[in-house]
Design an enzyme around this catalytic site. Structure first.
Site, PDB file in Angstrom:
ATOM      1  N   TYR A 227       9.794  39.052  48.579  1.00 50.86           N
ATOM      2  CA  TYR A 227      10.978  37.918  48.277  1.00 50.86           C
ATOM      3  C   TYR A 227      10.906  37.478  47.016  1.00 50.86           C
ATOM      4  CZ  TYR A 227      12.180  39.038  53.242  1.00 50.86           C
ATOM      5  OH  TYR A 227      12.866  39.503  54.362  1.00 50.86           O
TER       6      TYR A 227
ATOM      7  N   ARG B  20      22.750  25.336  65.719  1.00 48.27           N
ATOM      8  CA  ARG B  20      22.576  25.699  64.318  1.00 48.27           C
ATOM      9  C   ARG B  20      24.004  25.013  63.560  1.00 48.27           C
ATOM     10  NH1 ARG B  20      21.251  30.949  61.399  1.00 48.27           N
ATOM     11  NH2 ARG B  20      22.454  31.106  59.813  1.00 48.27           N
TER      12      ARG B  20
ATOM     13  N   ASP C 227      10.844  29.276  59.201  1.00 49.40           N
ATOM     14  CA  ASP C 227      11.186  30.448  58.349  1.00 49.40           C
ATOM     15  C   ASP C 227      10.071  30.859  57.405  1.00 49.40           C
ATOM     16  OD1 ASP C 227      12.374  32.118  56.000  1.00 49.40           O
ATOM     17  OD2 ASP C 227      13.678  32.351  57.700  1.00 49.40           O
TER      18      ASP C 227
ATOM     19  N   ARG D 105      19.776  33.636  67.310  1.00 48.33           N
ATOM     20  CA  ARG D 105      21.257  33.752  67.598  1.00 48.33           C
ATOM     21  C   ARG D 105      21.814  34.344  68.740  1.00 48.33           C
ATOM     22  NH1 ARG D 105      22.885  35.949  61.592  1.00 48.33           N
ATOM     23  NH2 ARG D 105      20.773  36.818  62.021  1.00 48.33           N
TER      24      ARG D 105
ATOM     25  N   ARG E  92      11.225  36.179  67.701  1.00 48.62           N
ATOM     26  CA  ARG E  92      12.766  35.716  67.232  1.00 48.62           C
ATOM     27  C   ARG E  92      13.188  35.183  68.622  1.00 48.62           C
ATOM     28  NH1 ARG E  92      15.721  39.616  64.165  1.00 48.62           N
ATOM     29  NH2 ARG E  92      14.019  39.671  62.612  1.00 48.62           N
TER      30      ARG E  92
END
Length: 355
Positions: free
Chosen positions: A154, A40, A77, A31, A27
């Site tokens: 998921y 973003r 992703d 962020r 990652r």
């Protein structure tokens, strides 16, 4: 196609000698970087960012402009694959990813098919190509996918879960249905990663985030077996260059030897296992990637340096077979300057160890 100018990462994965221990961060485009947050914001939302090759390229390169990292990883992703299967991926603000149509009904599971990666995930291939051009052969580009079991979590739960009751309920009541989901997903991941390799990825990684939530027997049947099938189906070479494969199961340290036996080039480790012990257990069968606790990055620069040296010292002597990384993804709250202390220590201390 020649190897990148800095091919230390690829050499480490293939257990070739290196002058220092290479590193990249799970990652690493994320962020914690203000420049990422700015991009973003321009994108409007996370999915727009993933689906814009130009913006995905922009954020992929941002951490490399800041830090002396030895590899870039495609910005995307893991849930792009089930999204391409028609499950209706969306991101609820502050709640993470969700699917409009989770797989609960037998008819829906039986209708599941593997998407064509170029037709349904062409934006990912365009991003890979664009990033490779922008990197200009400076460092390698890593492509990736989620593992079939992690994606299935998921797909069946419909979102993240703390107890996995829907997928585990299916596992123990209708294992045939779960095997159907996993089989189609394994085929999807294989073709998806091969398309990334054809588009320019120089190494690939399978993220098995939730495999570690399984029992030992269930892990082998419902997660590891499908990752082995993918590894067997991956392209091993492109343009005369070897394409290494990394497999990472979070909380998978108990099954390290079994993971190392599936044919991958490297095994990713989380922070719960001592890397020196891991090296002793697998010998020279595979390279190892990892494995400092991401929360170390909330310490002072001195503590970060000391903890980083512990991992390098634990891996032990020799100049082959280690890629330094975090034991999982970097936290969005990490101070960016603390990453500098980590990167500089890895490069400097690993050079010292080779003397």
């Amino acid at each position: 196609m020649s190897r990148p100018k800095n091919d230390t990462f690829l050499r480490a994965l293939l257990k070739e000698p290196t002058e220092y221990t290479p590193l990249w961060l799970m990652r690493q485009a994320g962020r914690y970087l203000p420049e990422y947050c700015e991009t973003r914001k321009r994108a409007g939302n996370f999915l727009n960012l993933c689906k814009s090759p130009a913006m995905a390229c922009e954020v992929t390169l941002q951490p490399l402009a800041r830090y002396d990292l030895d590899a870039a990883i495609l910005f995307s992703d893991i849930l792009t694959v089930p999204d391409a299967m028609g499950l209706g991926l969306y991101f609820a603000e502050g709640e993470g990813p969700k699917f409009e149509r989770p797989l609960r009904e037998e008819w829906a599971i039986n209708n599941l098919t593997a998407p064509d990666p170029y037709e349904h995930l062409g934006y990912v291939m365009d991003a890979v190509s664009e990033i490779r051009r922008a990197l200009d052969n400076s460092v390698p580009l890593i492509g990736f996918s989620g593992s079939p079991y992690t994606l299935a979590c998921y797909m069946v739960e419909g979102q993240g879960s703390s107890d996995f009751r829907h997928i585990k309920g299916m596992m123990y009541s209708r294992p045939d249905l779960l095997h159907k989901i996993l089989s189609v997903t394994a085929d999807s991941v294989t073709s998806y990663l091969n398309a990334q390799i054809d588009s320019g990825a120089q190494a690939v990684m399978i993220f098995d985030t939730w495999g570690g939530s399984l029992s030992a027997a269930a892990y082998q049947e419902f997660s590891l077996a499908y990752m082995q099938r993918i590894v067997a189906g991956l392209k091993k070479d492109k343009d005369g260059q070897r394409i290494p494969c990394i497999v990472f199961t979070k909380n998978g340290g108990l099954w390290l030897e079994k993971i190392a036996d599936i044919g991958c080039d490297a095994v990713g480790l989380d922070w719960t296992i001592d890397i020196g012990e891991a090296r002793r257990r697998v010998g020279d069968k595979v390279a190892l990637q990892g494995n400092i606790d991401p929360n170390v990055l909330f310490g002072t620069p001195e503590i970060i340096a000391a903890e980083t040296k512990k991992v390098l010292d634990s891996f032990g002597p020799g100049n082959t077979g280690h890629v330094f990384n975090l034991g999982h993804g970097i936290s969005q709250y990490t101070p960016p300057e603390n990453v500098t202390a980590l990167v500089e220590t890895v490069h400097a201390h690993s050079r010292l160890l080779r003397k």
